[in-house]
Design an enzyme around this catalytic site. Sequence first.
Site, mmCIF file in Angstrom:
data_model
loop_
_atom_site.group_PDB
_atom_site.id
_atom_site.type_symbol
_atom_site.label_atom_id
_atom_site.label_comp_id
_atom_site.label_asym_id
_atom_site.label_seq_id
_atom_site.Cartn_x
_atom_site.Cartn_y
_atom_site.Cartn_z
ATOM 1 N N ARG A 137 -6.097 -2.985 4.946
ATOM 2 C CA ARG A 137 -5.798 -1.869 5.593
ATOM 3 C C ARG A 137 -7.100 -1.700 6.605
ATOM 4 O O ARG A 137 -8.254 -1.876 6.087
ATOM 5 C CB ARG A 137 -5.874 -0.668 5.127
ATOM 6 C CG ARG A 137 -4.442 -0.650 4.222
ATOM 7 C CD ARG A 137 -3.234 -0.415 5.224
ATOM 8 N NE ARG A 137 -1.862 -0.152 4.358
ATOM 9 C CZ ARG A 137 -1.231 -1.008 4.171
ATOM 10 N NH1 ARG A 137 -1.283 -2.333 4.313
ATOM 11 N NH2 ARG A 137 0.112 -0.757 3.589
ATOM 12 N N ARG A 171 -12.332 -8.372 -15.661
ATOM 13 C CA ARG A 171 -11.422 -9.054 -16.424
ATOM 14 C C ARG A 171 -11.311 -10.459 -16.410
ATOM 15 O O ARG A 171 -11.994 -11.211 -15.599
ATOM 16 C CB ARG A 171 -10.023 -8.499 -16.276
ATOM 17 C CG ARG A 171 -9.283 -9.002 -14.934
ATOM 18 C CD ARG A 171 -7.856 -8.542 -14.875
ATOM 19 N NE ARG A 171 -7.099 -9.085 -13.591
ATOM 20 C CZ ARG A 171 -7.245 -8.537 -12.407
ATOM 21 N NH1 ARG A 171 -7.821 -7.373 -12.139
ATOM 22 N NH2 ARG A 171 -6.826 -8.814 -11.509
ATOM 23 N N ILE A 192 -1.628 -9.684 -4.404
ATOM 24 C CA ILE A 192 -1.901 -10.455 -3.505
ATOM 25 C C ILE A 192 -3.055 -11.239 -3.397
ATOM 26 O O ILE A 192 -3.046 -12.576 -2.932
ATOM 27 C CB ILE A 192 -1.917 -9.474 -2.238
ATOM 28 C CG1 ILE A 192 -0.417 -8.794 -2.047
ATOM 29 C CG2 ILE A 192 -2.519 -10.108 -1.100
ATOM 30 C CD1 ILE A 192 -0.485 -7.575 -0.760
ATOM 31 N N GLY A 197 -5.601 -8.281 -7.051
ATOM 32 C CA GLY A 197 -4.335 -7.934 -7.632
ATOM 33 C C GLY A 197 -3.336 -8.973 -7.306
ATOM 34 O O GLY A 197 -3.681 -10.297 -7.047
ATOM 35 N N HIS A 249 -0.967 -6.881 12.365
ATOM 36 C CA HIS A 249 -0.565 -6.467 11.097
ATOM 37 C C HIS A 249 0.914 -6.859 10.785
ATOM 38 O O HIS A 249 2.110 -6.126 10.775
ATOM 39 C CB HIS A 249 -0.360 -4.845 11.253
ATOM 40 C CG HIS A 249 -0.493 -4.223 9.703
ATOM 41 N ND1 HIS A 249 -0.596 -3.063 9.624
ATOM 42 C CD2 HIS A 249 -0.098 -4.718 8.557
ATOM 43 C CE1 HIS A 249 -0.620 -2.650 8.193
ATOM 44 N NE2 HIS A 249 0.019 -3.538 7.596
ATOM 45 N N GLY A 281 0.970 -1.339 -0.062
ATOM 46 C CA GLY A 281 0.021 0.074 -0.057
ATOM 47 C C GLY A 281 0.718 1.161 0.054
ATOM 48 O O GLY A 281 2.027 1.380 0.480
ATOM 49 N N ASP A 337 -6.066 -9.026 10.310
ATOM 50 C CA ASP A 337 -4.568 -8.518 10.455
ATOM 51 C C ASP A 337 -4.122 -7.002 10.590
ATOM 52 O O ASP A 337 -3.429 -6.486 10.985
ATOM 53 C CB ASP A 337 -3.791 -9.158 9.335
ATOM 54 C CG ASP A 337 -2.117 -8.898 9.441
ATOM 55 O OD1 ASP A 337 -1.783 -9.220 10.617
ATOM 56 O OD2 ASP A 337 -1.482 -8.291 8.647
ATOM 57 N N GLY A 352 1.136 -9.300 8.194
ATOM 58 C CA GLY A 352 1.132 -9.855 6.505
ATOM 59 C C GLY A 352 2.394 -9.767 6.112
ATOM 60 O O GLY A 352 2.571 -11.027 5.352
ATOM 61 N N ARG A 394 -11.433 -3.936 -9.271
ATOM 62 C CA ARG A 394 -11.890 -2.434 -9.501
ATOM 63 C C ARG A 394 -12.869 -2.766 -10.780
ATOM 64 O O ARG A 394 -13.802 -2.044 -10.911
ATOM 65 C CB ARG A 394 -10.668 -1.274 -9.770
ATOM 66 C CG ARG A 394 -11.375 0.091 -9.983
ATOM 67 C CD ARG A 394 -10.172 1.009 -9.864
ATOM 68 N NE ARG A 394 -9.022 0.446 -10.561
ATOM 69 C CZ ARG A 394 -7.937 1.373 -10.709
ATOM 70 N NH1 ARG A 394 -7.719 2.315 -10.005
ATOM 71 N NH2 ARG A 394 -6.949 0.580 -11.538
#
Length: 312
Positions: free
Chosen positions: A228, A172, A148, A146, A275, A72, A251, A277, A169
């Site tokens: 997040r 595809r 991940i 994506g 957190h 991020g 996480d 990951g 988003r």
Amino acid sequence: MWLPFAPEEIPGLPSAADHGLTYRFWDGGDTFPADPADCAFYVVPYLKGAEIAVRPLAGMARAEVVQTLSAGVDHVQAGMGSLHPGVRLCNARSVHEASTAELALALILASLRGIPRFVEGQRQEEWRSGFYPALADKTVLIVGYGSIGSAIEDRLAPFECARVLRVARSARDTERGPVHPLAELPSLLPEADVVVLSTPLTEATRGLADAEFLARMRDGALLVNVARGPVVDTKALLAEVESGRLTAALDVTDPEPLPAGHPLWHAPGVLISPHVGGSTSAFLPRAKRLLARQLTHWTAGEPLDNVVYTTA
């Protein structure tokens, strides 16, 4: 170049002598290693927080590249407005996929199979046998498909899931099947037993998992957040887990770090990891390979990888 690792510890960096480069080590300390105005390539210190990450940006009059070591970039992007046009912001795609996907799978399995209950039972010397949910035959929805999200599906493959649904988003096709656009998410949520959040934090995803989102999840479903904290509305999640309708494995949280006394700590059916990951033994070698590759591209005048934003 400002690096958060000593340059001699990064194999494959372009030679300073051959390319007229000066490497400076800065890992977020109080004192800058040099005048920020002379920095052309800034690698943001890892896990030092937004305040430290953006602190030198205002003075970087000659900056060309800002490289994060996180997937991020939300902790840096707010400070990019102080830079001149044309500065490229790059994320750490290729660094965190394996570790984050491992943790996502660990959280899913631990939550479904009752591992926190077993740990507590061991402390209490109680034999907590019984039937627990399996991942096999479950439908998993990955929100944020994506690199991940794709890595998470890689690790789900051996577990005999009924289906894996994918949302990004925009729509595809992939070798594994279609990726649905975000607009179709409301209709997909009721189909999933496990919903995994792996989206970047943007204005479109902030508060994405709100009360309406959570209400659409089926009874007994598990929400896993490796994205997040602010992607999830904490108050709305608390209402759902305290009622017993949903469970969660987190996480990341909002707020973060989660303060002592916060109701999430003891909410029923909630598993929390701090957190971590991307914070594994896999991070350092991948991060160093990324930096060597990016600086090699940059010194050769070649296109950079992972450009997510360019100042205008």
